[in-house]
Every structure is written in structure tokens, then in C-alpha cells.
Design a protein around this motif. Sequence first.
Motif, short mmCIF file in Angstrom:
data_model
loop_
_atom_site.label_atom_id
_atom_site.label_comp_id
_atom_site.label_asym_id
_atom_site.label_seq_id
_atom_site.Cartn_x
_atom_site.Cartn_y
_atom_site.Cartn_z
N ILE A 1 -0.01 -1.05 -4.83
CA ILE A 1 0.63 -1.52 -6.24
C ILE A 1 1.29 -2.69 -6.11
O ILE A 1 1.82 -3.19 -5.06
N PRO A 2 1.75 -3.42 -7.29
CA PRO A 2 2.37 -4.62 -7.18
C PRO A 2 3.97 -4.44 -6.44
O PRO A 2 4.30 -3.08 -6.83
N LEU A 3 4.41 -5.06 -5.80
CA LEU A 3 5.59 -4.86 -5.19
C LEU A 3 6.79 -4.75 -6.23
O LEU A 3 7.67 -3.87 -6.18
N THR B 1 1.03 -1.31 -0.16
CA THR B 1 -0.03 -0.02 -0.05
C THR B 1 0.89 1.18 -0.08
O THR B 1 1.64 1.31 0.79
N VAL B 2 0.50 2.04 -0.82
CA VAL B 2 1.43 3.46 -1.01
C VAL B 2 0.40 4.65 -1.06
O VAL B 2 -0.69 4.26 -1.16
N ARG B 3 1.04 5.53 -0.53
CA ARG B 3 0.22 6.88 -0.62
C ARG B 3 1.01 7.80 -1.56
O ARG B 3 1.95 7.95 -1.77
N ARG B 4 0.01 7.89 -2.74
CA ARG B 4 0.48 8.86 -3.76
C ARG B 4 -0.25 9.85 -3.91
O ARG B 4 -1.54 9.87 -3.90
N LYS B 5 0.33 10.76 -4.47
CA LYS B 5 -0.59 12.20 -4.77
C LYS B 5 -1.50 11.99 -6.06
O LYS B 5 -1.21 11.84 -7.02
N GLY B 6 -2.63 11.97 -5.58
CA GLY B 6 -3.48 11.71 -6.77
C GLY B 6 -4.40 13.06 -6.92
O GLY B 6 -3.95 14.12 -6.56
N ARG C 1 6.06 6.24 -0.63
CA ARG C 1 5.55 6.52 0.84
C ARG C 1 4.73 5.37 1.03
O ARG C 1 3.60 4.99 0.37
N MET C 2 5.10 4.37 1.76
CA MET C 2 4.42 2.97 2.09
C MET C 2 3.82 2.93 3.29
O MET C 2 4.11 3.71 4.26
N ILE C 3 2.68 2.61 3.41
CA ILE C 3 1.99 2.14 4.54
C ILE C 3 1.86 0.93 4.80
O ILE C 3 1.58 -0.07 4.11
N ILE C 4 2.60 0.49 6.08
CA ILE C 4 2.69 -1.15 6.35
C ILE C 4 2.01 -1.38 7.77
O ILE C 4 2.29 -0.76 8.46
N ARG C 5 1.08 -2.22 7.71
CA ARG C 5 0.33 -2.66 8.80
C ARG C 5 0.80 -3.55 9.72
O ARG C 5 1.91 -4.20 9.36
#
Lengths: 49, 850
Positions: free
Chosen positions: B347-349, B333-338, B357-361
Motif C-alpha cells: 500500500i502507499p505509505l 508491504t502490509v499483511r491484511r486480513k483478506g 502489520r508491516m513486513i520490512i525486508r
Amino acid sequence: MATEMVMILVGFSTAFALTFLAAFIWAVKSGQFKDNTTPALRILVDDKE
Amino acid sequence: MPNLKISPPNQDVPSTSQTHCHHCGEICADASITADDKAFCCEGCKFVYELLRDNNLCTYYDISAQSGVSFKNALPDKRRSRFDYLDDPQTQQSLLEFTNGLIAKTTFHLPQIHCSSCLWLLEKLHKLSNGIISSRVDFMRKEVSITFDPEQISLRGVVELLTTIGYEPELRQQNISISSNKKQNNATTTTATSLYLKIGIAGFAFGNTMIFSFPEYLSGVGELDSRLRMFFGIMSIALALPVLLYSASGYFQSSWQSLKQRHINLDVPIAIGILALFVRSVVEIASGATSGYLDSFTGLVFLLLCGKLFQQKTFDAIAFDRDYKSYFPIAVTVRRKGSSGADETTIPLSALGVGERMIIRNNELIPADSVLESAVGHVDYSFVTGESAPVEVLCGNVLYAGGRVMGAALEMTSVKDVSQSYLTSLWNNETFQKHPQSALEQVSDTFGAYFTAFVLVLAGAAFLAWLPNVGTAVNAATAVLVIACPCAMTLAAPFALGWTLKIFGNAGFYLKNTSVVLELTRINAVVFDKTGTLTNARTNRVQYKGQGLTSHEQEYLAAALRHSTHPLTRSIATVMQYVGMPAAQLQISNYEEIPSRGFQCRVEEHYVRVGSAEFVGGETVENTTIISANVHPERLHFQSPHLESQHLQGAQVHIAIDGAYKGLFNVNAEYRRGLAKLFSQLRPKHKLYLLSGDNDAEHDTLSDLFTDDRAMAFFQTPQDKLDCVKTLQESGLGVAMVGDGLNDAGALRQSNVGIALAEERGTFSPACDAVMSAHKLDRLADFIGFAGYTRRVIIAAFWISVVYNIVGLSCAVMGLLSPLVSAVLMPVSNATVIGFTTAATILGAKLRKI
């Protein structure tokens, strides 16, 4: 005469045996030797339908 | 002493810990979740039950009770968006085996498959969704192949359906590089299939040519009608041709390959032998001299192939060639400026670059080295370093790929590519590129070379000795080629090693192939990893030291501990539940967590503080052990007295209730049982080393096992471990590495025998030569000893075959070889060798209780 009889019979028996070989080849090609655990478990499961 | 409870179990409170979940069989901590008078441990289990009930699929519970997959260990992540990446056409294409718009096929690995109920339910998927056409389970591989209609249900829908019923497919990096993977799979399946066909054809020809040869053996040479003899001869040739051209083709190809490289392998003498047998038979049949040796020829090929099949025994459920890709997720999961500000997308790895910028849970792996953007978090680096306790990280710290996020989700920015990160760059090491010749190949190639030379020299000598008489000379020379059988290597080794492989497999020690048995006999140094290898990573030894707690105080404490997400407090909460402490639902308020110190909260009217000594206000405790028990997810062990050090070490959690200090919980890694005995068994013949990525807190405990201080190394990086094994090998030692995590991957690969420990069958293990059930570690010395025994069995079988070769070759040299001699001698010698090795190996295992 006996010699010819033996030849004919041996020919027939070999041809007959070849059908078993063909059956074995078919069994291998259709994947029956790939997984021999799952079908054994599958048959144990009862379907109440 | 170990099982001292704080107070006798409270009789008034119904013992809820005895209620088992109707779906998964876990203990229900809370009796409030019920449906149709059946209790469930969590909402997830109840939901699956209701789904199955509504679809008339309750047979699931009749086949084997409480068979469901527990949701306890599943990711608590319920977001629908986490499968977003499955809508990406490129990812879809790599996961689908076939699609034409009307039907699509895919195969998933479901590690949760464990019983016939799983099999039954997974093959009834079409009842849960109309879009699914059919599904087929391969139980040993834990795979399900699903055919579905992409118009009605998407690939993502299928994955979500499986996840809902508790079987979340394992979607890893490795599945993505599937195109190459699948080709490889298909290749092994084809060789297995063609081996069956080759054996079938050789066996068929063997049986029939034997019948054609009988008339002559029974009536004596010359007595049989010459026309009949010719007829039988032609029939035999007709049957033997497919054996020569198809069944035996592998031996010709292999020896041709090795001759082209100016090298002689074991297949060379075999190819010479069977070619000599066939040519001489055809010549003798054509000249009308005898009916040939084709029964010996087909029989020999049949037995050789059987040996090959026997040796090919593989463990389907275990993969020996995994790398980090098997551990890493396929999407992030990434945070992209949309368009609408910063959007979360998955996105695929493979598309992850630097600076994302990734969000890892919670419980997810960090896929690439990155810098933390969140304020604070916990990362479990046991994969990378072997360090068991989670590490606290602060904003701006570098996080290494392979770390597992514990607790709250973290945001981070990637600073390196996935394949160039600290851990993953280990796979760029040359150790992972080279494929050294196996021990079995070495031994059998050397044997093959000597044997070929010996046979050729003897055939030449026999020819020269008879020389004036060219007919007899050719006869004797070819007879030598025909009768000489390298069956010590071609039959004894496959059967002895094959049996050993099976015996080890039954005992929980799974070898990659038969060659590893021989490698084991050459081992004289054993290197151990600490965390997860000598200690049990999943079991903690929890001890409470301090004042007695009333049952009410226990309730408050249990409720408070369960509320926290810190792994240490969760461990304690689990042990409290298992020793029968009450688990009532209590009101928790004012929960506050103070990073790196602890947490405090209000339970009902009481104030509970848990954390470090200074935070709680610790004081010296009287050294009374009140509770002491080991937690295991499934069952409770009580601690074994050995290896317990006197002073307190490991992680400590202090508690105070209503401002009064109560005591501390001491959480320690638990050592596996039987280590002291194992080490005393190994010590006489093997040098023992420890390579730990962890700190040296356990140094004193470990010096009981590793008598020499120089044999222990702490703070080892994965690269250090690899180099260390290499240094040992360069000093002339045969090294076995026993490890468990990805941090040992390099050392496992570099060592002569890499043994990966797995807590249960089917869990991930890095690339290795052998996978061992973790609770069998104490038998390692017995396994190594039995490998040596197998080697002695093969040597004994070699001498048996020498005796037969002497008898056969003397007949051959004297020109006395006849089809009958060959037809008796070859099966008898082969049967003796196979029978002897089989009996000796099985009996040996029985006597050694393996």
C-alpha cells in the motif's frame, strides 16, 4: 537627402537585427538554455545502425 | 606494517579477483558466470548483457567499457509484488505528469546515471519495449522523462523495465507530494527563462542605442542634423521602452514591495536611478537638447541582470531542501486480513495507519514507529542516532522510524503515524517553519537604505544650492540620481560571490546560494557529528589479531563469513577478498545462527565458529597484527598511523576452526584523513564541539581533537542536537554544523551554516545550506578562510566604486553631466568593479590552492 538615406538604412538594419532578437527569444522559449550538458554528451555517442 | 598478508598469494589458484565483470567492472568473486566468453560478477549483470545483446544494444559497452550499473548494492529483493503499489490509480496519478489514455508522460530520478553509456541506453528504451514511445535524459539532474503508451505498457511495466537493466527509479515519499514540488520546479524554470529573455532584450537594446548615440558623441553637441538627432532619439526610446517595462520590471516590483512594508532594500536606489535616467532622457530628447542617456540606461540594466544571472548559479544535481520524505519509500508491504486469510499487499505509505502489520525486508527503512512481532532481528539506526553498529531487537521491542532492517525480513505493527514518529516529529519543530533573512539580504538591505538616504540628501542639497536658477537646480538634482550607482553591492557582490560559489563547487563544496558565503564569514563555532562525519561510515578498519592461518583455513573462513548476513562479518569477508585471500566455492552445511552470540557451520569437513569471545571460547591473544587493512567498497586504503588508539575497541569478532581458537577480528570505524590538521587550523578562530548520537567508546580518541571534555557530548538525540546548537547561538556564537544523516537534520537547519557531508555527488543529504564531498572535509578551514577573503574583495570593490561615485557626483552637483560623461563613466566604473572582483577572486583561489 543623405539624412533620409541614413534613416532608411538605420530602419532596415534595426529591423534585420530584430529578427536575431526574435531567434534568441525563440531559442530560450523552446528550452534550449534549460539543459546544456546532455545534448553535448548525446552528440558524442555513435550509433552503429 | 599495514599490509602484512597471512601468506603469499597462492600461485596455483588462478587469481580470480583480477577478472572484472564485463557489465559493471566489479571484481568477479566467482568465475563460473560467463556468456559469450565474457565474465560477469553476478547473474543480474549477465542477464542485462544478454538482454542488450539480443536487442542489438551492445554499443552500450563500446561507449565506455564496463559501464553497467552494479547489482551489488541493489536490493536483493526480486519479488514482482514489490511494485504492486504502482497499480494503485492514486499513486499512478501522482507519478504521471500527463496522460490521456493514448500516451502518458512521467519523469524518474535515476541516481545510477553516471556516464554517456547510461545516456545512450536510457534513450534507446523504445527498442526494449514497444510500449515506450520515447525517452529523454537530463544528465545533470539524473532524470529521465519517458513517454509511453499506457495501452501497451503500464507505469509499473516501465519501472520494472528500468529496474531490470539496473536503473531502478528512486520512488520516494517526496515524489508523491509531487504536485506541489513540480509547480515549484516550473516556477524556478520560468524565472530562469525569463531572466535570459530580459538579458537578451536589454543586451539587444544596449548595443543598438549605443550605435544611435555614437553620431552625436563623434560630431559634438549641436553639430548633428537636428532631424537625424530626433530620429535617433525616437529610435532609442522605442528600444529602451521594453527594457524599462520588461527587463527592469523586477526592480520596480521588488522596491514597491519593500516600500509597502515601510522598508528600503537594495532595489530601491536602483529603481530610482534607472527611472531618473529614463525620464530625464525622454525629456532631453523631446526638448531636442541632447540625444539622451538611453545607452547608459540600457547598459546599466544589462549589467545588473548579468550580475543577477551570475549569482543564480545552481547545482542541479544537488538538492538542499530534502526532508525525511526523500528518504522514505512510497509504499510499504502490509499483511491484511483478506478473503483468503492474511494477505500480503503493498500500500502507499500515505495510506499507512496505526495498527498495521508491516513486513520490512533487508535494507528497507522502517516508515513509522512500531512494535516488533518477529522473534529477533537487526536494525541499523545510523540514520536516526548516528550509532554505527546495528542493534539487535527482540519481539515486543519498539522500533523507531528511520531504522534500516538488516538481514532477515521483520514483521512489525505500527504504533504511530508516519509524520508523528520519533524521528519525523523533528520536522514539526518550529525551526523548520521559519525562514530567517539571509546574510546577503541583511547586508544589501542595510547598504540600500543608507545609499538611498545619501543620494536623496545629496540631490536635495544640489537642488537647494542652485535654487534661484530652477532649471539648473532640477538638472543637478536629477543628475545626482542618474549618476549615483550602488554598483559596489549590485555588481561587486554578485560577481565576487558568484565566482566563489563556482570555485567552491569545483573543489567539492556546493553552497545552496551566494548568501552562504557571507554566512561562513560570521562563523565562530563549528559543531561536528561523529558517525559518518568524523568517521567514514562506509569504511571499516579491520584488524586481525591472533595466530597465523593457513591458506586452507583462510578459505574455510572466507566461505563461512560470506555465508552470514551480519554486517560485521560481511565487512570482514570484504576485506579478506580485497587483500587477495582465496575465494573458492566451498560446500557449507549445518549453518546455525545463535542470536547475539554468533554462528557456526561446517565448511567441507571443517567446523567453523564465529562470534563473541564466550561463544567461540576466546583466550588472551598475543598482540601481533597479522592483517590490517581498511575496506572501502571500491578500493583499499591502508590505515594511516595517526588517531590509532593503543588498546582494542570497537566491535570484535572471534573465530575458531575445528574447536581451536584462532584469533579475533577487530572492526573499527575509520576516521577521515587530515582531521588533526583541520582541527589545528580551526582552533585559533573557532570553538569546536562534538555532538554524537553514538556511545562514548571513542571518547579517548576524540579527546585528542576536542581538547576540552565539555565540548563533547554523546548519546545525543536528534532533538538534543538541535537544542544544543540553539544554546550555542543564544550565547552569541555563529554556528556551523557539520553532519551527514537525518539525525543531524534539526541541528543542520537550526545552525547558521548547515554543512552536510555526502560520500558522492547525488547521494541523499538532509536539508542544509551546503553539501560537501566527504573527502574534502579536511579543507573546511581553507573554505572558511576563502569566504573571508571574498568578503574583503567586496569591501575593496566598494572603495573603488566610492572613488567613481565621487567623480561622477561632483560632475552632477556642478551641473556638468552630459550624455557623453555618463556614457564614459558608467561603463568604465562598472567594468572596473566587475573586472577587479573577478580577477581578485580567481587569483585568490589560485594562491590559496582551492
